[in-house]
Design an enzyme around this catalytic site. Structure first.
Site, PDB file in Angstrom:
ATOM      1  N   ASP A 194     -25.611 -79.555  20.242  1.00  0.00           N
ATOM      2  CA  ASP A 194     -26.734 -78.398  20.032  1.00  0.00           C
ATOM      3  C   ASP A 194     -25.971 -77.227  19.385  1.00  0.00           C
ATOM      4  O   ASP A 194     -26.543 -76.696  18.396  1.00  0.00           O
ATOM      5  CB  ASP A 194     -27.754 -78.109  21.084  1.00  0.00           C
ATOM      6  CG  ASP A 194     -28.987 -78.999  21.111  1.00  0.00           C
ATOM      7  OD1 ASP A 194     -28.850 -80.092  20.476  1.00  0.00           O
ATOM      8  OD2 ASP A 194     -29.929 -78.830  21.999  1.00  0.00           O
ATOM      9  N   ASP A 214     -24.285 -83.235  25.477  1.00  0.00           N
ATOM     10  CA  ASP A 214     -25.851 -82.554  25.145  1.00  0.00           C
ATOM     11  C   ASP A 214     -25.742 -81.036  24.757  1.00  0.00           C
ATOM     12  O   ASP A 214     -26.061 -80.875  23.528  1.00  0.00           O
ATOM     13  CB  ASP A 214     -26.471 -82.694  26.535  1.00  0.00           C
ATOM     14  CG  ASP A 214     -27.886 -82.455  26.332  1.00  0.00           C
ATOM     15  OD1 ASP A 214     -28.450 -82.180  25.210  1.00  0.00           O
ATOM     16  OD2 ASP A 214     -28.658 -82.460  27.275  1.00  0.00           O
ATOM     17  N   ASP A 224     -15.482 -75.008  28.476  1.00  0.00           N
ATOM     18  CA  ASP A 224     -15.625 -73.735  28.239  1.00  0.00           C
ATOM     19  C   ASP A 224     -14.745 -73.018  27.200  1.00  0.00           C
ATOM     20  O   ASP A 224     -15.527 -72.353  26.353  1.00  0.00           O
ATOM     21  CB  ASP A 224     -15.484 -72.934  29.523  1.00  0.00           C
ATOM     22  CG  ASP A 224     -14.102 -73.242  30.385  1.00  0.00           C
ATOM     23  OD1 ASP A 224     -13.553 -74.183  29.992  1.00  0.00           O
ATOM     24  OD2 ASP A 224     -13.683 -72.235  31.320  1.00  0.00           O
ATOM     25  N   TYR A 271     -26.379 -87.308  34.514  1.00  0.00           N
ATOM     26  CA  TYR A 271     -27.610 -87.545  34.046  1.00  0.00           C
ATOM     27  C   TYR A 271     -28.408 -88.712  34.785  1.00  0.00           C
ATOM     28  O   TYR A 271     -29.296 -89.099  34.976  1.00  0.00           O
ATOM     29  CB  TYR A 271     -28.034 -87.647  32.519  1.00  0.00           C
ATOM     30  CG  TYR A 271     -27.764 -86.324  31.757  1.00  0.00           C
ATOM     31  CD1 TYR A 271     -27.392 -85.229  32.478  1.00  0.00           C
ATOM     32  CD2 TYR A 271     -27.931 -86.246  30.344  1.00  0.00           C
ATOM     33  CE1 TYR A 271     -27.398 -83.880  31.753  1.00  0.00           C
ATOM     34  CE2 TYR A 271     -27.735 -84.881  29.648  1.00  0.00           C
ATOM     35  CZ  TYR A 271     -27.446 -83.715  30.516  1.00  0.00           C
ATOM     36  OH  TYR A 271     -27.301 -82.544  29.729  1.00  0.00           O
ATOM     37  N   LYS A 279     -13.229 -81.039  31.907  1.00  0.00           N
ATOM     38  CA  LYS A 279     -13.021 -79.999  32.828  1.00  0.00           C
ATOM     39  C   LYS A 279     -12.398 -80.417  33.667  1.00  0.00           C
ATOM     40  O   LYS A 279     -12.709 -80.384  35.078  1.00  0.00           O
ATOM     41  CB  LYS A 279     -14.691 -79.573  33.251  1.00  0.00           C
ATOM     42  CG  LYS A 279     -14.634 -78.220  34.178  1.00  0.00           C
ATOM     43  CD  LYS A 279     -14.353 -76.895  33.261  1.00  0.00           C
ATOM     44  CE  LYS A 279     -14.468 -75.762  34.243  1.00  0.00           C
ATOM     45  NZ  LYS A 279     -14.049 -74.731  33.453  1.00  0.00           N
TER      46      LYS A 279
END
Ligand code: NAD
Length: 352
Positions: free
Chosen positions: A246, A242, A218, A136, A186
């Site tokens: 959620d 992020d 994943d 980001y 990852k």
């Protein structure tokens, strides 16, 4: 104990009023509260979402209690004047790099989740998300022309020190809970997250009482819906965090119940509900104030180290749920529907 109170927009002022009543009722003798403008209301009053007077208040405070910002009225403004810029400004100025988001499903609310009650009832996990680094913020970034077509690019980057400081926050949070930490990466594809895993393993030596595990992102996304109760604390980078935070909040089905904290290296923090300003119900006195009241509990725990007072507030919330009080968002037949202020009254009565 200076707390800067920023009610913000939409339902913000209504829910923050109840949280402030709860905070004041605890009789903390050194508590000082100062209120400021943020978001759309600040744009209307001063022309900017994060006015100088508010910057001064947030810089001087030990903790910030925020309602929510934003609403359709301000969606048309230029990007730098949007209410969310106020929040990003606070995070940046104060270096709030650690975002803590609990996802708790109280047994009384198990039917609010879209998952089967037995999968989620009693769920209590904490997601620790790094908030100021990763793809980001990484440079270079942009869209450029290459071989006659547009190419978009971003940079995923973490330094060892950035990983280490969020790692310590997560291990220490796990020490205060069930002492299990799952680090999500990852590493099979991304070197940045190979470093993430290596550093987590290194700092685990400082926390022999915490059991560290690793999971690829994943798989973590799948496990969160398959068997979420296997997790205690999860720690991950900005982008994975992020998405996963959620996802985890939706497991509970009750966004009006979820608090959050964003901390710096000295436990100065901004505390706010995980939901937005809910313009659809603003001004009606029906919003659920419990996420903001639970944010007060986090403020007491993480900035002021007042674990006992934090537990008092959390137990008062559990008690009002057990007594059957519900705002519209978590209402079910057979329970007692109340408004924002009545819910605040019930929490105060439970505290007394
Ligand atoms: P939202 O969280 O405000 O609302 C989503 C839905 O949940 C709505 O139906 C709303 O009524 C309901 N809801 C949310 N909080 C509730 C509560 N405490 N009690 C009862 N019901 C509640 O999300 P949105 O509709 O996508 O966004 C509305 C505005 O909030 C937008 O301007 C958005 O930019 C802003 N926003 C702000 C923040 C923040 O301040 N941190 C976060 C997210 C969205």
């Amino acid at each position: 104990m200076k707390v800067c109170v920023l009610p913000g927009d939409g339902i913000g002022p209504e829910i923050v009023a109840e949280a402030v009543r709860v905070l004041k009722s605890l009789d903390l003798n050194k508590l000082e509260l100062e209120e400021g403008l943020i978001g759309g209301g600040a744009v209307d009053a001063t022309g900017t979402p994060y006015p100088e007077a508010t910057k001064k208040l947030t810089a001087e405070a030990d903790a910030i209690l925020l309602g929510a910002v934003g609403g359709p009225k301000w969606d048309v403004l230029a990007r730098e004047l949007r209410p969310e810029r106020g929040l990003l400004g606070i995070r940046k100025d104060l270096g709030l790099f650690a975002n803590l988001r609990p996802a708790i499903l109280y047994p009384e609310l198990a039917n609010a989740s879209t998952l089967k009650p037995e999968v989620v009832s009693g769920l209590d996990i904490l997601i620790v998300r790094e908030l100021t680094g990763d793809i980001y913020f990484g440079q270079p970034r942009g869209i450029r022309e290459e071989n006659g077509e547009r190419v978009g690019f971003n940079t995923m980057v973490y330094s060892e020190s950035e990983i280490r400081r969020i790692g310590h926050v997560a291990f220490q949070a796990a020490q205060k809970r069930n002492k299990k930490l799952c680090s999500v990466d990852k590493m099979n594809v991304l070197e940045t997250t190979q470093l993430w895993r290596d550093v987590m393993i290194e700092i685990a030596h400082d926390y022999p009482d915490v059991e560290l595990s690793h999971m690829l992102v994943d798989n973590a996304a799948m496990q969160l819906v398959k068997a979420p109760k296997q997790f205690d604390v999860m720690v991950t980078g900005n982008m994975f965090g992020d998405i996963l935070s959620d996802e985890a909040s939706m497991l509970t089905g009750s966004i009006g119940m979820l608090p959050s904290a964003s901390l710096d290296a000295n436990n100065k923090g901004m505390y706010e509900p995980s939901h937005g300003s809910a313009p659809d119900i603003a001004g009606q006195g029906v919003a659920n104030p419990l996420a903001t009241i639970l944010s007060v509990a986090m403020l007491l725990r993480y900035t002021f180290g007042l674990e006992e007072q934090a537990l008092r507030v959390e137990n008062a919330v559990k008690k009002v749920l057990a007594q059957g009080y519900r705002t519209g968002d978590i209402y079910e037949r057979g329970t007692t529907k109340v408004g924002t202020k009545e819910m605040g009254d019930a929490v105060l009565a439970a505290l007394a």
